[in-house]
Design an enzyme around this catalytic site. Structure first.
Site, PDB file in Angstrom:
ATOM      1  N   GLN A 123      10.493   8.775  10.122  1.00 28.94           N
ATOM      2  CA  GLN A 123       9.132   8.240  10.269  1.00 28.94           C
ATOM      3  C   GLN A 123       9.048   6.893   9.547  1.00 28.94           C
ATOM      4  O   GLN A 123       9.024   6.849   8.315  1.00 28.94           O
ATOM      5  CB  GLN A 123       8.154   9.244   9.649  1.00 28.94           C
ATOM      6  CG  GLN A 123       6.713   8.859   9.714  1.00 28.94           C
ATOM      7  CD  GLN A 123       5.846   9.813   8.863  1.00 28.94           C
ATOM      8  OE1 GLN A 123       6.358  10.571   8.047  1.00 28.94           O
ATOM      9  NE2 GLN A 123       4.548   9.756   9.067  1.00 28.94           N
ATOM     10  N   GLY A 124       8.997   5.802  10.316  1.00 31.01           N
ATOM     11  CA  GLY A 124       8.953   4.452   9.732  1.00 31.01           C
ATOM     12  C   GLY A 124       7.534   3.939   9.668  1.00 31.01           C
ATOM     13  O   GLY A 124       7.148   3.050  10.436  1.00 31.01           O
ATOM     14  N   SER A 126       5.526   3.768   6.160  1.00 26.18           N
ATOM     15  CA  SER A 126       5.253   3.092   4.879  1.00 26.18           C
ATOM     16  C   SER A 126       6.081   1.834   4.704  1.00 26.18           C
ATOM     17  O   SER A 126       7.242   1.773   5.121  1.00 26.18           O
ATOM     18  CB  SER A 126       5.555   4.038   3.718  1.00 26.18           C
ATOM     19  OG  SER A 126       4.874   5.243   3.874  1.00 26.18           O
ATOM     20  N   SER A 158      12.281   9.092   4.932  1.00 29.06           N
ATOM     21  CA  SER A 158      13.047  10.326   4.715  1.00 29.06           C
ATOM     22  C   SER A 158      14.020  10.560   5.864  1.00 29.06           C
ATOM     23  O   SER A 158      13.641  10.428   7.027  1.00 29.06           O
ATOM     24  CB  SER A 158      12.112  11.533   4.610  1.00 29.06           C
ATOM     25  OG  SER A 158      11.139  11.317   3.626  1.00 29.06           O
ATOM     26  N   GLU A 241       1.333  16.089  10.602  1.00 27.15           N
ATOM     27  CA  GLU A 241       2.093  16.172   9.347  1.00 27.15           C
ATOM     28  C   GLU A 241       1.379  17.088   8.361  1.00 27.15           C
ATOM     29  O   GLU A 241       1.977  17.953   7.737  1.00 27.15           O
ATOM     30  CB  GLU A 241       2.221  14.768   8.750  1.00 27.15           C
ATOM     31  CG  GLU A 241       2.984  14.725   7.430  1.00 27.15           C
ATOM     32  CD  GLU A 241       3.355  13.301   7.014  1.00 27.15           C
ATOM     33  OE1 GLU A 241       2.684  12.354   7.427  1.00 27.15           O
ATOM     34  OE2 GLU A 241       4.342  13.172   6.262  1.00 27.15           O
ATOM     35  N   GLU A 361      -5.491  11.203  -3.945  1.00 30.94           N
ATOM     36  CA  GLU A 361      -6.737  10.414  -3.954  1.00 30.94           C
ATOM     37  C   GLU A 361      -7.213  10.158  -2.523  1.00 30.94           C
ATOM     38  O   GLU A 361      -8.394  10.288  -2.201  1.00 30.94           O
ATOM     39  CB  GLU A 361      -6.522   9.069  -4.677  1.00 30.94           C
ATOM     40  CG  GLU A 361      -6.277   9.189  -6.183  1.00 30.94           C
ATOM     41  CD  GLU A 361      -4.865   9.666  -6.519  1.00 30.94           C
ATOM     42  OE1 GLU A 361      -3.994   9.664  -5.626  1.00 30.94           O
ATOM     43  OE2 GLU A 361      -4.624  10.059  -7.676  1.00 30.94           O
TER      44      GLU A 361
HETATM   45  C1  LIG Z   1       9.114  12.585  -1.006  1.00 28.43           C
HETATM   46  C2  LIG Z   1       8.459  11.527  -0.180  1.00 28.43           C
HETATM   47  C3  LIG Z   1       8.836  11.348   1.141  1.00 28.43           C
HETATM   48  C4  LIG Z   1       8.241  10.355   1.930  1.00 28.43           C
HETATM   49  N1  LIG Z   1       8.668  10.208   3.219  1.00 28.43           N
HETATM   50  C5  LIG Z   1       8.134   9.215   3.994  1.00 28.43           C
HETATM   51  C6  LIG Z   1       8.627   8.982   5.305  1.00 28.43           C
HETATM   52  O1  LIG Z   1       9.549   9.661   5.784  1.00 28.43           O
HETATM   53  N2  LIG Z   1       8.103   7.966   6.035  1.00 28.43           N
HETATM   54  C7  LIG Z   1       7.088   7.184   5.547  1.00 28.43           C
HETATM   55  O2  LIG Z   1       6.633   6.299   6.275  1.00 28.43           O
HETATM   56  N3  LIG Z   1       6.601   7.369   4.291  1.00 28.43           N
HETATM   57  C8  LIG Z   1       7.109   8.357   3.506  1.00 28.43           C
HETATM   58  N4  LIG Z   1       6.644   8.553   2.221  1.00 28.43           N
HETATM   59  C9  LIG Z   1       5.653   7.611   1.705  1.00 28.43           C
HETATM   60  C10 LIG Z   1       4.267   8.142   1.468  1.00 28.43           C
HETATM   61  O3  LIG Z   1       3.611   8.391   2.678  1.00 28.43           O
HETATM   62  C11 LIG Z   1       3.556   7.062   0.618  1.00 28.43           C
HETATM   63  O4  LIG Z   1       4.175   7.053  -0.639  1.00 28.43           O
HETATM   64  C12 LIG Z   1       2.100   7.316   0.474  1.00 28.43           C
HETATM   65  O5  LIG Z   1       1.431   7.119   1.687  1.00 28.43           O
HETATM   66  C13 LIG Z   1       1.482   6.415  -0.611  1.00 28.43           C
HETATM   67  O6  LIG Z   1       1.772   5.062  -0.420  1.00 28.43           O
HETATM   68  P1  LIG Z   1       2.346   4.155  -1.594  1.00 28.43           P
HETATM   69  O7  LIG Z   1       3.492   4.850  -2.216  1.00 28.43           O
HETATM   70  O8  LIG Z   1       2.539   2.789  -1.040  1.00 28.43           O
HETATM   71  O9  LIG Z   1       1.186   4.105  -2.714  1.00 28.43           O
HETATM   72  P2  LIG Z   1      -0.095   3.190  -2.709  1.00 28.43           P
HETATM   73  O10 LIG Z   1      -0.791   3.289  -1.404  1.00 28.43           O
HETATM   74  O11 LIG Z   1       0.278   1.850  -3.220  1.00 28.43           O
HETATM   75  O12 LIG Z   1      -0.997   3.927  -3.790  1.00 28.43           O
HETATM   76  C14 LIG Z   1      -0.789   3.779  -5.204  1.00 28.43           C
HETATM   77  C15 LIG Z   1      -1.848   4.621  -5.921  1.00 28.43           C
HETATM   78  O13 LIG Z   1      -3.168   4.125  -5.614  1.00 28.43           O
HETATM   79  C16 LIG Z   1      -3.981   5.161  -5.079  1.00 28.43           C
HETATM   80  N5  LIG Z   1      -4.868   4.622  -4.016  1.00 28.43           N
HETATM   81  C17 LIG Z   1      -4.505   3.795  -3.001  1.00 28.43           C
HETATM   82  N6  LIG Z   1      -5.562   3.540  -2.201  1.00 28.43           N
HETATM   83  C18 LIG Z   1      -6.618   4.226  -2.708  1.00 28.43           C
HETATM   84  C19 LIG Z   1      -7.998   4.399  -2.325  1.00 28.43           C
HETATM   85  N7  LIG Z   1      -8.488   3.811  -1.233  1.00 28.43           N
HETATM   86  N8  LIG Z   1      -8.779   5.201  -3.067  1.00 28.43           N
HETATM   87  C20 LIG Z   1      -8.286   5.828  -4.188  1.00 28.43           C
HETATM   88  N9  LIG Z   1      -6.994   5.694  -4.610  1.00 28.43           N
HETATM   89  C21 LIG Z   1      -6.169   4.935  -3.880  1.00 28.43           C
HETATM   90  C22 LIG Z   1      -2.989   6.170  -4.491  1.00 28.43           C
HETATM   91  O14 LIG Z   1      -3.552   7.451  -4.420  1.00 28.43           O
HETATM   92  C23 LIG Z   1      -1.827   6.080  -5.489  1.00 28.43           C
HETATM   93  O15 LIG Z   1      -2.090   6.884  -6.610  1.00 28.43           O
HETATM   94  C24 LIG Z   1       7.220   9.527   1.394  1.00 28.43           C
HETATM   95  C25 LIG Z   1       6.835   9.699   0.044  1.00 28.43           C
HETATM   96  C26 LIG Z   1       7.447  10.670  -0.732  1.00 28.43           C
HETATM   97  C27 LIG Z   1       7.008  10.832  -2.171  1.00 28.43           C
END
Ligand SMILES: Cc1cc2nc3c(=O)[nH]c(=O)nc-3n(C[C@H](O)[C@H](O)[C@H](O)COP(=O)(O)OP(=O)(O)OC[C@H]3O[C@@H](n4cnc5c(N)ncnc54)[C@H](O)[C@@H]3O)c2cc1C
Length: 377
Positions: A123-124, A126, A158, A241, A361
């Protein structure tokens, strides 16, 4: 919501239980690649017997099971502590998204190899600067004849190292408002223009990766749902999902809680009121989760697609799993923290639960606005 199974559902469960007992593959190997191959072989065994994704249509290798039977399937697999099939993102996300948005040719081409595990999917979505705010993504796709040329970076992908196909969301219109300028593609990972670099996690595994995409080519026939519809298609993937895992996860949680209770009992700790209180609270949370998972199922049966209730189950599951792992290490003591203890792996892996599949969140916002109907801030 009716929680009693009909005679035919009970017959389905008994047949499945007997099949799992006869075909359970045992414990997975420790090595990461070997463990993946083991789960792939397990998926093939499920597929050959028609159990890989029971509620899919027969023409794609399913058995046309009802949603209740699909829930029973997930519960039974978790109860037997059988491994997850390898192509979990294909089965839970890509397949259902293609069934909703794909044309006939795409359905015929992609669904069966997802089911058999012959073609793995990732899944591409993020990117380094677009996670929660997915619509801010910058990866761009530009039309060139019959192809799209894609350049950008993805992160946390992933299973990319094992994947043939990627569900890729990219910006195809730079001038449109951010949710409207996106399109959803099926990208072939087997091209030199797509580089996969593993990211090692706290558990020691490299479950996910960075993707560097430099002028990769995607035929226009691999556009899913039409140009500019990427946001809507991506929402279908995200709803699946959150809802799809609910059944297996809530039973998996209960299985781990029972295991912890047994280990605490063996140490004579159940008479300790603090331990009993913690285990009791976890038990209550598991029950609430089970009932909420059934409520989500009822909504899916009513409306044909999972709704935002899946966000509630995912939210509750992640915090309960983290609380359970913390309780396990507090109750069982330092022995639970040594390298080869399954509890230490689970404790470390559980940290990601409140990030993956939507952070806590963000899910609270969804539940507040779309389940409870509270006003937007
Ligand atoms: C084990 C694992 C597997 C994953 N696998 C995949 C995958 O296969 N494909 C893929 O595309 N992604 C994948 N992800 C990514 C995952 O979907 C993202 O990490 C997630 O959507 C959060 O994005 P970010 O890490 O950029 O954090 P950010 O969006 O930068 O958030 C940082 C912090 O700010 C908070 N925040 C952000 N916006 C708001 C708001 N509007 N209100 C309140 N708080 C807020 C968040 O809750 C978080 O605590 C995976 C993540 C993990 C941990």
């Amino acid at each position: 919501m009716d929680l009693t199974f009909s005679d035919s559902e009970l017959a389905f469960r008994d047949e499945l239980r007997a099949w799992i007992e006869a075909n359970h593959p045992g414990d997975a190997p420790k090595d990461e690649d070997e463990a993946y191959a083991f789960r792939r072989a397990w998926q093939r065994t499920l597929y050959d017997a028609g159990w890989a994704a029971v509620h899919w249509p027969r023409e794609f290798g399913g058995r046309d099971a009802s949603l209740v039977e699909a829930a029973i399937f997930n519960e039974e697999l978790a109860r037997a502590r059988a491994p997850f099939p390898a192509n979990v993102l294909g089965l839970l996300l890509a397949g259902p998204t293609i069934m909703v948005w794909g044309d006939e040719e795409q359905k015929q081409r992609y669904l069966n190899p997802i089911m058999s595990g012959e073609e793995i999917w990732c899944q591409g979505f993020s990117e380094p600067e677009a996670g929660s705010d997915l619509a801010a993504l910058k990866t761009r796709a530009v039309r060139d004849g019959d192809d799209w040329v894609v350049t950008g970076q993805k992160v946390w992908t992933s299973g990319a190292q094992y994947s043939k196909w990627c569900m890729l969301v990219a910006r195809t219109d730079q001038d449109a408002p951010k949710h409207k300028g996106l399109s959803y593609f099926i990208m072939d990972m087997e091209q030199a223009e797509v580089q996969v670099r593993p990211l090692r996690q706290i558990t020691g595994e490299a479950e996910f990766n960075e993707l560097f995409i430099e002028e990769a080519r995607i035929p226009n026939a691999n556009l899913l749902g039409g140009e500019g519809n990427g946001w809507k298609v991506a929402l279908t993937t995200l709803m699946n999902e959150r809802a799809g895992l609910a059944f297996g996860l809530q039973v998996g949680l209960k299985v781990k809680l029972d295991q912890l209770t047994e280990e605490a009992a063996a140490r004579g700790l159940l008479d300790d009121p603090v331990v009993a209180d913690r285990l009791g609270e976890l038990h209550t949370r598991c029950e609430i989760l089970r009932l909420t998972a059934y409520r989500g199922l009822t909504a899916t049966m009513k409306y044909g697609q999972p709704g935002p209730e899946g966000s509630l189950t995912k939210l509750m599951w992640s915090s309960t799993n983290q609380a359970l792992m913390q309780a396990a290490t507090d109750i069982l003591g330092p022995g639970a923290l040594v390298k080869d203890s399954p509890w230490s792996y689970e404790l470390l892996r559980s940290r990601g639960n409140t990030i993956e599949g939507g952070t806590t969140e963000i899910l609270k916002n969804i539940v507040a606005e779309r389940v409870l109907g509270l006003p937007r801030k």
